[in-house]
Write a protein that holds these residues in place. Structure first.
Motif, PDB file in Angstrom:
ATOM      1  N   TRP A  16      -4.197   1.330  15.902  1.00 33.70           N
ATOM      2  CA  TRP A  16      -3.195   1.366  14.830  1.00 33.70           C
ATOM      3  C   TRP A  16      -3.661   0.525  13.644  1.00 33.70           C
ATOM      4  N   ASP A  17      -4.259  -0.639  13.912  1.00 29.78           N
ATOM      5  CA  ASP A  17      -4.814  -1.462  12.833  1.00 29.78           C
ATOM      6  C   ASP A  17      -5.842  -0.670  12.031  1.00 29.78           C
ATOM      7  N   GLU A  18      -6.736   0.017  12.730  1.00 31.59           N
ATOM      8  CA  GLU A  18      -7.766   0.812  12.054  1.00 31.59           C
ATOM      9  C   GLU A  18      -7.145   1.947  11.246  1.00 31.59           C
ATOM     10  N   ALA A  19      -6.183   2.629  11.829  1.00 28.67           N
ATOM     11  CA  ALA A  19      -5.518   3.731  11.129  1.00 28.67           C
ATOM     12  C   ALA A  19      -4.814   3.218   9.885  1.00 28.67           C
ATOM     13  N   TYR A  20      -4.159   2.085  10.003  1.00 25.65           N
ATOM     14  CA  TYR A  20      -3.449   1.483   8.876  1.00 25.65           C
ATOM     15  C   TYR A  20      -4.427   1.126   7.762  1.00 25.65           C
ATOM     16  N   LEU A  21      -5.529   0.483   8.123  1.00 28.99           N
ATOM     17  CA  LEU A  21      -6.521   0.088   7.118  1.00 28.99           C
ATOM     18  C   LEU A  21      -7.152   1.309   6.450  1.00 28.99           C
ATOM     19  N   ASP A  22      -7.362   2.379   7.205  1.00 28.94           N
ATOM     20  CA  ASP A  22      -7.894   3.622   6.630  1.00 28.94           C
ATOM     21  C   ASP A  22      -6.920   4.236   5.633  1.00 28.94           C
ATOM     22  N   ALA A  23      -5.649   4.222   5.968  1.00 26.84           N
ATOM     23  CA  ALA A  23      -4.643   4.910   5.154  1.00 26.84           C
ATOM     24  C   ALA A  23      -4.100   4.050   4.017  1.00 26.84           C
ATOM     25  N   TYR A  24      -4.216   2.744   4.130  1.00 29.03           N
ATOM     26  CA  TYR A  24      -3.582   1.831   3.184  1.00 29.03           C
ATOM     27  C   TYR A  24      -3.875   2.144   1.713  1.00 29.03           C
ATOM     28  N   PRO A  25      -5.136   2.277   1.308  1.00 26.31           N
ATOM     29  CA  PRO A  25      -5.398   2.480  -0.127  1.00 26.31           C
ATOM     30  C   PRO A  25      -4.721   3.727  -0.702  1.00 26.31           C
ATOM     31  N   ASP A  26      -4.776   4.824   0.022  1.00 24.97           N
ATOM     32  CA  ASP A  26      -4.182   6.069  -0.469  1.00 24.97           C
ATOM     33  C   ASP A  26      -2.666   5.995  -0.507  1.00 24.97           C
ATOM     34  N   VAL A  27      -2.077   5.443   0.526  1.00 25.51           N
ATOM     35  CA  VAL A  27      -0.618   5.345   0.569  1.00 25.51           C
ATOM     36  C   VAL A  27      -0.137   4.363  -0.501  1.00 25.51           C
ATOM     37  N   TYR A  28      -0.838   3.268  -0.655  1.00 25.49           N
ATOM     38  CA  TYR A  28      -0.497   2.284  -1.694  1.00 25.49           C
ATOM     39  C   TYR A  28      -0.512   2.948  -3.070  1.00 25.49           C
ATOM     40  N   ARG A  29      -1.601   3.658  -3.385  1.00 26.24           N
ATOM     41  CA  ARG A  29      -1.697   4.343  -4.676  1.00 26.24           C
ATOM     42  C   ARG A  29      -0.590   5.373  -4.837  1.00 26.24           C
ATOM     43  N   GLY A  30      -0.247   6.063  -3.750  1.00 26.09           N
ATOM     44  CA  GLY A  30       0.831   7.049  -3.802  1.00 26.09           C
ATOM     45  C   GLY A  30       2.168   6.420  -4.148  1.00 26.09           C
ATOM     46  N   LEU A  31       2.466   5.290  -3.546  1.00 24.73           N
ATOM     47  CA  LEU A  31       3.729   4.606  -3.832  1.00 24.73           C
ATOM     48  C   LEU A  31       3.772   4.103  -5.274  1.00 24.73           C
ATOM     49  N   VAL A  32       2.658   3.560  -5.737  1.00 32.48           N
ATOM     50  CA  VAL A  32       2.601   3.080  -7.119  1.00 32.48           C
ATOM     51  C   VAL A  32       2.734   4.261  -8.076  1.00 32.48           C
ATOM     52  N   ALA A  33       2.123   5.377  -7.744  1.00 32.79           N
ATOM     53  CA  ALA A  33       2.234   6.565  -8.592  1.00 32.79           C
ATOM     54  C   ALA A  33       3.672   7.059  -8.676  1.00 32.79           C
ATOM     55  N   LEU A  34       4.456   6.811  -7.649  1.00 30.97           N
ATOM     56  CA  LEU A  34       5.858   7.219  -7.639  1.00 30.97           C
ATOM     57  C   LEU A  34       6.771   6.206  -8.311  1.00 30.97           C
ATOM     58  N   GLY A  35       6.208   5.057  -8.725  1.00 32.46           N
ATOM     59  CA  GLY A  35       7.016   4.099  -9.479  1.00 32.46           C
ATOM     60  C   GLY A  35       7.186   2.742  -8.844  1.00 32.46           C
ATOM     61  N   ALA A  36       6.657   2.538  -7.660  1.00 32.84           N
ATOM     62  CA  ALA A  36       6.788   1.230  -7.016  1.00 32.84           C
ATOM     63  C   ALA A  36       5.885   0.219  -7.716  1.00 32.84           C
ATOM     64  N   ARG A  37       6.369  -1.009  -7.858  1.00 36.19           N
ATOM     65  CA  ARG A  37       5.507  -2.087  -8.313  1.00 36.19           C
ATOM     66  C   ARG A  37       4.537  -2.410  -7.181  1.00 36.19           C
ATOM     67  N   GLY A  38       3.459  -3.076  -7.494  1.00 37.89           N
ATOM     68  CA  GLY A  38       2.464  -3.414  -6.478  1.00 37.89           C
ATOM     69  C   GLY A  38       3.043  -4.189  -5.308  1.00 37.89           C
ATOM     70  N   ASP A  39       3.882  -5.196  -5.600  1.00 40.71           N
ATOM     71  CA  ASP A  39       4.465  -5.996  -4.529  1.00 40.71           C
ATOM     72  C   ASP A  39       5.446  -5.179  -3.685  1.00 40.71           C
ATOM     73  N   GLU A  40       6.159  -4.256  -4.324  1.00 48.66           N
ATOM     74  CA  GLU A  40       7.087  -3.398  -3.583  1.00 48.66           C
ATOM     75  C   GLU A  40       6.322  -2.460  -2.654  1.00 48.66           C
ATOM     76  N   ALA A  41       5.211  -1.909  -3.149  1.00 47.12           N
ATOM     77  CA  ALA A  41       4.395  -1.013  -2.326  1.00 47.12           C
ATOM     78  C   ALA A  41       3.820  -1.767  -1.126  1.00 47.12           C
ATOM     79  N   GLU A  42       3.336  -2.982  -1.361  1.00 47.18           N
ATOM     80  CA  GLU A  42       2.794  -3.790  -0.262  1.00 47.18           C
ATOM     81  C   GLU A  42       3.866  -4.090   0.776  1.00 47.18           C
ATOM     82  N   ASP A  43       5.048  -4.489   0.330  1.00 44.33           N
ATOM     83  CA  ASP A  43       6.138  -4.795   1.261  1.00 44.33           C
ATOM     84  C   ASP A  43       6.526  -3.565   2.080  1.00 44.33           C
ATOM     85  N   ALA A  44       6.645  -2.427   1.412  1.00 44.57           N
ATOM     86  CA  ALA A  44       7.037  -1.198   2.108  1.00 44.57           C
ATOM     87  C   ALA A  44       5.973  -0.799   3.127  1.00 44.57           C
ATOM     88  N   LEU A  45       4.718  -0.923   2.758  1.00 42.98           N
ATOM     89  CA  LEU A  45       3.641  -0.595   3.695  1.00 42.98           C
ATOM     90  C   LEU A  45       3.620  -1.552   4.876  1.00 42.98           C
TER      91      LEU A  45
END
Length: 161
Positions: A16-45
């Motif tokens: 799960w750690d590996e899967a999370y680290l693999d997916a993190y950059p794309d999901v983070y960018r997706g949340l920011v693209a939808l309007g989340a601030r960086g800190d909000e995206a990190e917290d949600a992830l």
């Protein structure tokens, strides 16, 4: 980008750690693209990651993390929109002017019972729509409609003051 790696029904913490680290950059960018601030995206992830540790069957980590973190971010944003007028009024009120102070419990007390219960279940306790519906014995659609009505009524009540 999601790797082609498939995770078994028994996801280990390391996998799960590996899967999370693999997916993190794309999901983070997706949340920011939808309007989340960086800190909000990190917290949600982070919330989604912790929730994923409790799950046994996640076949596509990126998709699952995106959906769960998006829901977490939206819920937190909605909660802030509901309660920010209350915070603003409470911060602007001086201790010498107690009539200007608004207590959350007083504001909620002016709402009908069902609206109070739904708001508290959703945004104070943190239950999902499904969990709220099950806890209160009402339909999921009723939870959604009641939440909207209650938020509108609470905002109007706070604006009157």
């Amino acid at each position: 980008m999601e790797t082609a790696r498939a995770y078994s029904s028994e996801v280990t913490e390391t996998a799960w750690d590996e899967a999370y680290l693999d997916a993190y950059p794309d999901v983070y960018r997706g949340l920011v693209a939808l309007g989340a601030r960086g800190d909000e995206a990190e917290d949600a992830l982070q919330d989604a990651f912790l929730r994923g540790l409790e799950r046994a069957d996640i076949s596509r980590a990126a998709g699952w993390l995106f959906v769960v973190s998006l829901r977490r971010w939206r819920r937190r944003r909605f909660r802030e929109r509901i309660f920010s007028p209350l915070r603003a009024v409470m911060h602007s009120a001086h201790s010498t002017e107690p009539e200007l102070r608004i207590d959350l419990f007083d504001a909620l007390a002016g709402l009908p019972r069902r609206q109070r219960e739904v708001l508290v279940a959703r945004y104070v306790v943190g239950l999902s729509q499904e969990e709220t519906a099950a806890a209160l014995g009402i339909a999921r659609g009723t939870v959604a409609a009641t939440t909207t009505q209650a938020a509108r009524a609470l905002r109007a009540r706070l604006e009157e003051r």
